[in-house]
Design a protein around this motif. Structure first.
Motif, mmCIF file in Angstrom:
data_model
loop_
_atom_site.group_PDB
_atom_site.id
_atom_site.type_symbol
_atom_site.label_atom_id
_atom_site.label_comp_id
_atom_site.label_asym_id
_atom_site.label_seq_id
_atom_site.Cartn_x
_atom_site.Cartn_y
_atom_site.Cartn_z
ATOM 1 N N LEU A 476 -64.725 0.481 63.823
ATOM 2 C CA LEU A 476 -66.033 1.281 63.461
ATOM 3 C C LEU A 476 -65.902 2.540 62.986
ATOM 4 N N GLN A 477 -64.745 3.076 62.490
ATOM 5 C CA GLN A 477 -64.404 4.319 61.821
ATOM 6 C C GLN A 477 -64.671 3.731 60.123
ATOM 7 N N PRO A 478 -65.014 5.046 59.547
ATOM 8 C CA PRO A 478 -65.145 4.824 57.903
ATOM 9 C C PRO A 478 -63.787 4.559 57.444
ATOM 10 N N LEU A 479 -64.117 3.534 56.376
ATOM 11 C CA LEU A 479 -62.676 3.282 55.621
ATOM 12 C C LEU A 479 -62.117 4.346 55.129
ATOM 13 N N GLY A 480 -62.812 5.513 54.649
ATOM 14 C CA GLY A 480 -62.404 6.816 54.168
ATOM 15 C C GLY A 480 -61.438 7.509 55.081
#
Length: 983
Positions: A476-480
């Motif tokens: 659930l972390q941003p891909l960035g």
């Protein structure tokens, strides 16, 4: 078609009995609900009527109380105006005849009022106030005491006049009126608007009463002289509150403090000026209501919610900033409705019982019996018996239900067979999905699934192993968050591209913890059944090896192999970027050009390996003194360039250039040799000097050559004068080329005189340039340009040709004279010079014994061996050699004895101050003596006076030249000279 057997339910299992019970309960409940609703409605109407009445009562009493306050204000203002006019008309200065009492006070009393002042405050002004206010109070106090408890005047000198007089007689001598709430509230500092002001409720421990005071400032001729005050006793205010059967009232202030219920405080005896703190911490509903209403009077409903057991109406008493509330207990109103509720219970219970029994009989015969048959058919169907059963098909609702059941049983038979086929298909799809999941999990590419907002939902093991993390850490972390910080701009581009085209492909630098790697990243959408994007799939392939290879190729393409600095190509790219940023107004920068002084000499003397080591050391020193944001490059050979970013003025660039020059201060050890180095630096500032690439490079180059011209080992800023000089040099260069083609040069000859017999023994050849417009160009203006461009070699060869022809003509006329020719640096270092001279001598027939080549000392320095070899080659031809301007250069005797020279020419700088400068005379005498000891001819040039001639004759220097004898002349003008020519 089969008949259906069914079992009739008994007891409470019967739907008829349940339905009858439900009807019974429904009627009872509905009856109770309707009855209670009617009673509740009546009760609500009663509450609303009471609320309206309470509101009307609160408004009337609030208006009455407010009117009472207003009337008091009007009387108090009128009295204040009388006092102000009287004091303004009176002379506030009187005789100080009163004597102080034993306690240090002055007190007086009459039938109307009393007055007090501390003895230390008693003065002429206060004495006048005693008299004037006494008369005023005889007139005003009977009227004011009809409305107020008291009436008083307090001056700024701590004087008080009050009616009744008790207060003035009891107040302490040390009493400070400035601390009294009923005085300082109207001072200019607290009341700059000069308005009447009501004090908050406070306690007066002399009157032993709680009160509020109306304080009005008194100004005489715009000067604050004191205040008038009247007190309104709290008990009198409370006595005005409404008292009716069942209704209660209260007053609370703007802070929500209930005043009317604070009677317990009225019996205490606190200090003077104690404010009323009535039930501040009370948690009962009325206190909560008062605090909420005072905080926001517009939110009446929220305040009433805090006292639900009461009906309350409130209105504002504006003059005192108070609120008046009238309220009743709801329980008193609800008592009358309790007996009606009990009678309703009995009536509705009896009616409901009769209706329920009748309905139970009707429902069984018309509904339940047929439903029981349908229930039996459904039970058979649920056990898997799909054979159709016999049910009635009347046109009422149950008949239609039976028909629908028959159709449903047929459809179920069809669906069961179809469902079995679908189950088989689903199992097959699940097996395929498991295969695909394994393929993704064990893929040799990094696979990431994200939601619509690019939050990571799944990452395969290959990816987590590749970047050194776990699935839990990036879930659930941003891909960035997987991207390196320097790729944030690419992350923004990805967001924009996905919004426009729904897919993206490119290279990306990943970073997790301390680990970085390059990947080829492809992002594609996953769509749902409606075509909308539900997820994104991201595939990553490790391309770190390819990036490393590219980096190595860029290193070779953009960096100098020897020093590791940026090369010319990379430097030009960075320069273009800096220029582009300066165009946008982001910043200014400075461009520095370096050229190592005497590098060629070191390279030629110690070898190319030593030169390479020197360049490496210079690069290290420069890097150590530059900032990270600056760009340094080696452009080739011993040339370096630096882009100093963020330079706002020339002073900043000067500081950095001076710091860089310190890098050359320490000598450099090259093998067994230690060499000193320096650099000439040219500086130009952009966009101040120029904003184009080629112009900036040209300007920095011009500034660098100017630094070299100023003695080297320095730096110089570009100026437009340099540009003009460069343009002039270019113009002269072009004109020189034209002059060579068009033969615009002339030779002038200055005679050498033997002062023993005043005979001409030789000439010195001097070059002149005659333009087509018959203007002569001075040699100092074009010789330097010819030297730097190499044109001097062509011009020098022409000079030798013409000089040899001149010498041949002189000898053919019987003139036994010598001819001196000046050689330039370029000409002397030309390996073809001896060959050219030999060819000219042969072609012109000139006698080499009478030909003298003049060279300067500086031309012999540097590569000494090469210079000696060149001199020997010329001597082999039979010509003589002369050192020109002797004494102004190196003048090394160790070199002089090695050079095959025949003559020394004393420079004019030593001759021109003879006989005035003793030092010059000693130097000239020493040069002459040294030359004679070394068997060298001595020629003095620049002789202009008889004294100089006499000095040279005495010191045995017999050959001279200068304006004393003749200026340089064209060949055709030599015949006019009045000297004997040596034959």
């Amino acid at each position: 078609m089969k008949d259906v057997n069914f079992i009739k339910p008994t007891g409470m299992d019967s739907l008829g009995r349940k339905f009858a019970l439900v009807v019974f309960l429904a009627i009872v409940t509905a009856g109770f609900a309707i009855g209670y609703a009617v009673i509740l409605l009546q009760e609500t109407n009663e509450f609303e009527q009471q609320q309206v009445a309470l509101k009307h009562s609160a408004t009337n009493h609030a208006l009455q109380l407010n009117k009472n306050f207003l009337q008091k204000e009007q009387k108090a203002i009128a009295a204040n105006q009388v006092i102000s006019r009287s004091l303004s008309l009176a002379s506030l200065s009187g005789a100080t005849t009163m004597q102080a009492a034993a306690d240090g006070s002055i007190r007086v009393q009459d039938d109307y009022s009393g007055a007090f002042v501390a003895a230390q405050n008693y003065n002429a002004r206060v004495a006048a106030l005693f008299d004037k206010t006494g008369l005023l109070w005889q007139q005003l106090s009977p009227l004011m005491l009809q409305e107020f408890f008291n009436f008083y005047f307090i001056s700024k000198e701590q004087f008080i006049r009050i009616s009744p007089a008790d207060w003035a007689l009891q107040v302490s001598t040390q009493h400070d009126f400035n601390q009294d709430l009923f005085y300082n509230i109207a001072t200019p500092e607290q009341n700059p608007a000069r308005q009447p002001r009501w004090t908050p409720l406070y306690y007066d421990n002399i009157w032993k009463k709680w009160m509020t005071s109306l304080i009005i400032p008194v100004y005489v001729n715009d000067e604050f002289v004191g205040v008038t005050g009247t007190d309104f006793i709290l008990q009198d205010i409370l006595a005005m509150l409404p008292r009716q059967d069942g209704r209660h009232s209260m007053i609370f202030d703007s802070q929500g403090q209930i005043i009317s219920s604070a009677r317990q405080f009225l019996r205490t005896d606190p200090p003077m000026n104690t404010p009323l703190q009535a039930d501040a911490a009370s948690a009962d509903s009325l206190s909560q209501y008062a605090r909420q209403y005072a905080a926001n009077p517009r939110q009446v409903m929220q305040a009433q919610a805090l006292a639900p057991e009461k009906l309350i109406a409130t209105d504002v008493v504006e003059r005192a900033d108070w609120y008046l509330s009238v309220y009743v207990d709801k329980a008193d109103i609800s008592t009358a409705f309790s007996s009606v509720r009990s009678r309703l219970v009995l009536v509705f219970t009896a009616v409901a019982l009769l209706v329920a029994l009748f309905l139970q009989l009707v429902i069984y015969h018309f509904i339940l019996k047929r439903i029981n048959r349908l229930s039996g058919a459904i039970s058979r169907l649920s056990r898997g018996d799909l054979e159709q059963v016999q049910l009635d098909t009347q046109n009422d609702e149950i008949g239609l239900l039976n028909q629908a059941f028959g159709r449903m049983s047929d459809e179920i038979s069809t669906l069961v067979s179809g469902l079995n086929a679908r189950i088989e298909e689903k199992e097959q799809a699940e097996r395929s999905a498991r295969k695909l999941s394994k393929a993704v999990s064990f893929s040799s590419s990094g696979i990431v699934l994200t939601d619509q907002l690019l939050r990571i939902e799944y990452a395969n093991p290959f990816l987590t192993e590749m970047i050194g993390t776990t699935t839990e850490q990036i879930h659930l972390q941003p891909l960035g968050s997987l991207f390196a910080e320097e790729m944030y701009h690419v992350a923004e581009e990805i967001q924009q591209t996905l919004a426009e085209r729904q897919h993206w492909r490119g290279d990306m630098l990943l970073q997790h913890a301390e680990r970085q790697l390059w990947v080829s990243l492809a992002i594609a959408p996953i769509r749902d059944e409606k075509g909308g994007i539900s997820n994104y799939v991201c595939a990553m392939q490790d391309i770190s090896f390819i990036k490393q290879s590219q980096k190595k190729m860029e290193q070779l393409a953009y960096y100098d192999v020897l020093t590791g600095l940026a090369n010319r190509s990379y430097f030009r790219d960075q320069l273009r970027k800096a220029i582009a940023m300066s165009h946008r107004g982001y910043y200014s920068f400075a461009l520095l050009y370096f050229d190592l002084d005497e590098f060629k000499r070191i390279n030629d003397t110690l070898g190319h390996d030593a030169g390479d080591e020197l360049l490496k050391e210079v690069a290290k020193r420069l890097i150590s003194r530059l900032r990270e944001e600056d760009t340094i490059a080696r452009l080739g050979g011993d040339e370096f360039a630096v882009i100093l970013s963020g330079i706002t003025d020339r002073g900043q660039a000067s500081s950095i250039a001076a710091n860089l020059q310190q890098a050359f201060a320490a000598p450099v050890k090259l093998g067994n040799h230690e060499v000193s180095i320096s650099a000439s630096i040219g500086i130009t500032v952009a966009p101040e000097d120029a904003s184009e690439e080629e112009l900036l490079l040209k300007h920095a180059d011009l500034a660098m050559y100017e630094a070299k011209a100023r003695g080297k080992n320095t730096f110089h800023f570009f100026s437009h004068d340099l540009n003009e000089a460069a343009n002039e040099r270019l113009l002269i260069e072009n004109q020189l080329r034209e002059a060579i083609r068009e033969h615009q040069f002339l030779l002038y000859y200055q005679p050498k005189i033997d002062i023993r017999d005043n005979s001409i023994v030789g000439y010195e050849t001097l070059l002149r340039w005659l333009r087509p417009d018959n203007t002569l160009v001075p040699p100092l203006r074009f010789i330097g340009v010819a030297e730097s461009t190499g044109l001097i070699v062509q011009i020098g060869e022409w000079i030798v040709w013409e000089a040899c022809r001149f010498l041949s003509r002189q000898h053919s006329r019987g003139h036994n004279v010598t001819l001196s020719i000046n050689l330039s640096v370029r000409q002397f270092k030309d390996d073809n010079l001896p060959e050219i001279v030999e060819r000219i001598l042969l072609r012109t027939g000139a006698n080499p014994a009478f030909l003298i080549f003049e060279i300067t000392e500086s031309m012999l320095m540097g590569d000494t061996d090469a210079a000696i070899n060149q001199l020997n080659q010329l001597k082999r031809l039979g010509v003589s050699l002369s050192i020109d301007d002797f004494g102004t250069g190196y003048s090394s005797l160790s070199y002089l004895k090695r050079f095959p020279v025949d003559e020394l020419k004393i420079d004019r700088s030593f001759v021109k101050d003879i006989p005035d400068d003793r030092n010059d005379m000693d130097i000239v005498a020493a040069i002459i003596a040294m030359a004679q000891k070394m068997n060298l001819r001595v020629v003095a040039e620049g002789v202009e006076t008889a004294e100089q001639v006499e000095f040279l004759r005495k010191n045995a220097c017999y050959q001279v030249q200068g304006y004393y004898f003749s200026m340089p002349l064209a060949e055709q003008e030599l015949s006019r000279l009045n000297y004997v020519i040596n034959s």
